[in-house]
Design a protein around this motif. Structure first.
Motif, PDB file in Angstrom:
ATOM      1  N   ALA A  69       0.858  -1.167   0.000  1.00 40.07           N
ATOM      2  CA  ALA A  69       0.000   0.000   0.000  1.00 40.07           C
ATOM      3  C   ALA A  69       0.900   1.224   0.000  1.00 40.07           C
ATOM      4  O   ALA A  69       1.892   1.273   0.750  1.00 40.07           O
ATOM      5  N   ARG A  87      -4.145   0.944  -2.209  1.00 40.47           N
ATOM      6  CA  ARG A  87      -3.832  -0.338  -1.582  1.00 40.47           C
ATOM      7  C   ARG A  87      -3.892  -1.488  -2.579  1.00 40.47           C
ATOM      8  O   ARG A  87      -4.755  -1.526  -3.445  1.00 40.47           O
ATOM      9  N   TYR A 138      -5.747   1.936   7.306  1.00 38.99           N
ATOM     10  CA  TYR A 138      -4.895   2.550   6.288  1.00 38.99           C
ATOM     11  C   TYR A 138      -4.655   4.027   6.558  1.00 38.99           C
ATOM     12  O   TYR A 138      -3.727   4.608   6.030  1.00 38.99           O
TER      13      TYR A 138
END
Length: 129
Positions: A33, A52, A110
């Motif tokens: 990612a 990602r 994330y």
């Protein structure tokens, strides 16, 4: 080991555009990612965008709400490079922009900077009013 080098920062007027680039080393770039964060003076580092790797050739992009519709993240695996196109920039977006790499996959974390293993040195973006 992954090394990241950002470029493309600079001075731009409010409403203007910039494209940041982040060149990565390493043979497994395509499975990482790749994210962008920014940090303004006196403020915490904040998530901007990430692209990602999910599986195979499937990638997915996520954005901070504040930049949706104005910023676009993309990657070129053949060049080991990730880009951040920034349009309609605002003075409050003046910050050092950092590129980051991590094996996040389908994780929902994330936007958490602790999810990333590697960081670039940052590139300054200054938006004048």
């Amino acid at each position: 080991q992954v090394q990241l080098v950002e470029s493309g920062g600079g001075l731009v007027q409010a409403g203007g555009s910039l494209r940041l680039s982040c060149a990565a080393s390493g043979r497994t770039f395509s499975t990482y990612a790749m994210g962008w964060f920014r940090q303004a003076p006196g403020k915490e580092r904040e998530f901007v965008a990430v692209v990602r790797w999910l599986s195979g050739s499937t990638y997915y992009a996520d954005y901070a709400d504040s930049v949706k519709g104005r910023f676009t993240i993309s990657r070129d695996n053949a060049k080991n490079t990730v880009y951040l196109r920034m349009n309609s920039l605002k003075p409050e977006e003046t910050a050092v922009y950092y590129c980051a790499a991590g094996r996040i996959g389908t994780s929902n974390y994330y936007s958490d900077y602790s999810s990333y293993d590697y960081w670039g040195q940052g590139t300054q973006v200054t938006v004048s009013s």
